[in-house]
Design a protein around this motif. Sequence first.
Motif, PDB file in Angstrom:
ATOM      1  N   HIS A 191      13.456  -0.303  10.608  1.00 52.96           N
ATOM      2  CA  HIS A 191      12.405   0.409  10.615  1.00 52.96           C
ATOM      3  C   HIS A 191      11.440  -0.002   9.324  1.00 52.96           C
ATOM      4  CE1 HIS A 191      12.499   3.616  13.607  1.00 52.96           C
ATOM      5  NE2 HIS A 191      13.728   3.747  13.254  1.00 52.96           N
ATOM      6  N   ARG A 192      10.316   0.101   9.232  1.00 50.82           N
ATOM      7  CA  ARG A 192       9.514  -0.201   7.910  1.00 50.82           C
ATOM      8  C   ARG A 192       9.393   1.348   7.276  1.00 50.82           C
ATOM      9  NH1 ARG A 192       5.514  -4.142   7.426  1.00 50.82           N
ATOM     10  NH2 ARG A 192       5.556  -5.594   9.193  1.00 50.82           N
ATOM     11  N   TYR A 193       9.253   1.305   5.830  1.00 48.44           N
ATOM     12  CA  TYR A 193       9.123   2.246   5.256  1.00 48.44           C
ATOM     13  C   TYR A 193       8.031   2.589   4.414  1.00 48.44           C
ATOM     14  CZ  TYR A 193      13.666   2.853   7.043  1.00 48.44           C
ATOM     15  OH  TYR A 193      14.947   3.034   8.117  1.00 48.44           O
ATOM     16  N   ALA A 194       7.516   3.641   4.085  1.00 48.78           N
ATOM     17  CA  ALA A 194       6.483   3.597   3.256  1.00 48.78           C
ATOM     18  C   ALA A 194       6.626   5.175   2.193  1.00 48.78           C
ATOM     19  CB  ALA A 194       4.939   4.031   3.930  1.00 48.78           C
ATOM     20  N   VAL A 195       6.375   5.130   0.968  1.00 49.58           N
ATOM     21  CA  VAL A 195       6.549   6.044   0.110  1.00 49.58           C
ATOM     22  C   VAL A 195       5.260   6.614  -0.570  1.00 49.58           C
ATOM     23  CG1 VAL A 195       7.818   6.462  -2.134  1.00 49.58           C
ATOM     24  CG2 VAL A 195       9.042   5.073  -0.273  1.00 49.58           C
ATOM     25  N   GLU A 196       5.475   8.028  -0.625  1.00 50.59           N
ATOM     26  CA  GLU A 196       4.287   8.530  -1.224  1.00 50.59           C
ATOM     27  C   GLU A 196       4.586   9.305  -2.489  1.00 50.59           C
ATOM     28  OE1 GLU A 196       0.954  12.173  -0.688  1.00 50.59           O
ATOM     29  OE2 GLU A 196       1.427  11.072   1.133  1.00 50.59           O
ATOM     30  N   VAL A 197       4.197   9.052  -3.685  1.00 54.19           N
ATOM     31  CA  VAL A 197       4.552   9.885  -4.581  1.00 54.19           C
ATOM     32  C   VAL A 197       3.445  10.636  -5.422  1.00 54.19           C
ATOM     33  CG1 VAL A 197       6.629   8.236  -5.529  1.00 54.19           C
ATOM     34  CG2 VAL A 197       4.156   7.768  -6.374  1.00 54.19           C
ATOM     35  N   ARG A 198       3.602  11.351  -6.033  1.00 56.02           N
ATOM     36  CA  ARG A 198       2.561  12.534  -6.674  1.00 56.02           C
ATOM     37  C   ARG A 198       2.674  12.927  -8.061  1.00 56.02           C
ATOM     38  NH1 ARG A 198       0.972  16.698  -1.568  1.00 56.02           N
ATOM     39  NH2 ARG A 198       0.473  14.987  -0.296  1.00 56.02           N
ATOM     40  N   HIS A 199       3.703  12.295  -8.609  1.00 54.87           N
ATOM     41  CA  HIS A 199       4.088  12.797 -10.122  1.00 54.87           C
ATOM     42  C   HIS A 199       3.148  11.849 -11.047  1.00 54.87           C
ATOM     43  CE1 HIS A 199       5.823  12.739 -14.131  1.00 54.87           C
ATOM     44  NE2 HIS A 199       6.763  13.624 -13.551  1.00 54.87           N
ATOM     45  N   PRO A 200       2.439  12.565 -11.915  1.00 51.82           N
ATOM     46  CA  PRO A 200       1.247  11.764 -12.656  1.00 51.82           C
ATOM     47  C   PRO A 200       1.721  10.552 -13.402  1.00 51.82           C
ATOM     48  CG  PRO A 200       1.246  14.164 -13.156  1.00 51.82           C
ATOM     49  CD  PRO A 200       2.404  13.927 -12.355  1.00 51.82           C
ATOM     50  N   ALA A 201       2.976  10.448 -13.692  1.00 56.12           N
ATOM     51  CA  ALA A 201       3.589   9.166 -14.480  1.00 56.12           C
ATOM     52  C   ALA A 201       3.257   7.924 -13.794  1.00 56.12           C
ATOM     53  CB  ALA A 201       5.188   9.468 -14.860  1.00 56.12           C
ATOM     54  N   PHE A 202       3.463   8.030 -12.570  1.00 56.56           N
ATOM     55  CA  PHE A 202       3.260   6.716 -11.623  1.00 56.56           C
ATOM     56  C   PHE A 202       1.910   6.131 -11.644  1.00 56.56           C
ATOM     57  CE2 PHE A 202       6.946   8.791  -9.352  1.00 56.56           C
ATOM     58  CZ  PHE A 202       8.064   7.868  -9.900  1.00 56.56           C
ATOM     59  N   PHE A 203       0.950   7.022 -12.098  1.00 58.34           N
ATOM     60  CA  PHE A 203      -0.386   6.726 -12.009  1.00 58.34           C
ATOM     61  C   PHE A 203      -0.799   6.516 -13.593  1.00 58.34           C
ATOM     62  CE2 PHE A 203       0.591   9.300  -8.318  1.00 58.34           C
ATOM     63  CZ  PHE A 203      -0.120   8.438  -7.336  1.00 58.34           C
ATOM     64  N   ASP A 204      -0.209   7.038 -14.382  1.00 62.78           N
ATOM     65  CA  ASP A 204      -0.787   7.025 -15.779  1.00 62.78           C
ATOM     66  C   ASP A 204       0.116   6.155 -16.451  1.00 62.78           C
ATOM     67  OD1 ASP A 204      -2.483   8.999 -15.112  1.00 62.78           O
ATOM     68  OD2 ASP A 204      -1.265  10.631 -15.709  1.00 62.78           O
ATOM     69  N   ASP A 205       1.347   5.734 -16.273  1.00 67.01           N
ATOM     70  CA  ASP A 205       2.121   4.972 -17.030  1.00 67.01           C
ATOM     71  C   ASP A 205       2.418   3.787 -16.155  1.00 67.01           C
ATOM     72  OD1 ASP A 205       4.423   3.602 -18.420  1.00 67.01           O
ATOM     73  OD2 ASP A 205       5.245   5.684 -18.848  1.00 67.01           O
ATOM     74  N   ALA A 206       1.958   2.425 -16.809  1.00 70.45           N
ATOM     75  CA  ALA A 206       2.312   1.396 -16.435  1.00 70.45           C
ATOM     76  C   ALA A 206       3.613   0.804 -16.018  1.00 70.45           C
ATOM     77  CB  ALA A 206       1.385   0.143 -17.080  1.00 70.45           C
TER      78      ALA A 206
END
Length: 283
Positions: free
Chosen positions: A133-148
């Motif tokens: 199978h292929r897998y796709a991950v969705e995250v919502r924690h702000p750190a993944f968007f604000d912290d490189a």
Amino acid sequence: MRLHVGCAMWTHRSWQGRFLPHPLPAHERLRAYAGWCTAVEGNTTFYATPTRETVTSWARQTDPAFRFVLKLPKVVTHERRLAGADEDLRVFLDAIEPLGPRAHALWVQLPASFGHTDVPALARFLRGLPTDHRYAVEVRHPAFFDDARAARTLEGALDAVGAEWVPFDTTAFFRTPPTSDAERDAWSRKPRTPLRSRALTDRPIVRYLGRDDPARTVEGWQPWLDVMVGWLREGRSPTMFVHTPDNADAPDLARRFHDEVRARLPEVEPLPEPIPVGPSTLF
């Protein structure tokens, strides 16, 4: 060259008699939806694993090229947080087997509390999944968007197993205050995640939330047109899911997005022709 488009569901009360023939038995609605769109989000699998018989019906109503992006059960991702849910996962994987290639990606949607310190748990989980199978991950924690650094750590875990990072673009929705009951409800429930348009694989998946006003939805997706055209020219085969708070016009909007991409890139394969919709009836 193929762009798949779809919605968050394949049936909606407001679609009956507009996009789907009415009356129409429940076991035929997916077939009618598949005349409008070429992909669908499997949100219901988050709450309950369907029977194999139900999934066999889904396969029977769709072409092998149709794409299901199926959300892993809540018990796996939210309650057990990817640990100790082997039996629940096994039951889920067995249930969806009849879809065959239609199971385009299994969608690991993680809670907002799942942060960068949890990435090792995600990496272990992904490494233990079946490779067919292929897998796709969705995250919502702000750190993944604000912290490189956090973003790089997550990308490394996904790259190691060929998994995709699914962005949920809500930037257009949160640009101005809500103006309807559906928008007010979504305002309190949807995540405020920054725009992300970096693909990790050849099959990127995007979830986009517009507004109940179709014109504002179209205005908000303009940046994605360039992104999709670029991905297609690179040889990728993306999937775009169009949401609005009430989803009343979602199938038409999904097709419109596809039309706008195809106007820029005529080599993109056309969508199927919808099943004709007869006059609405109360009986």
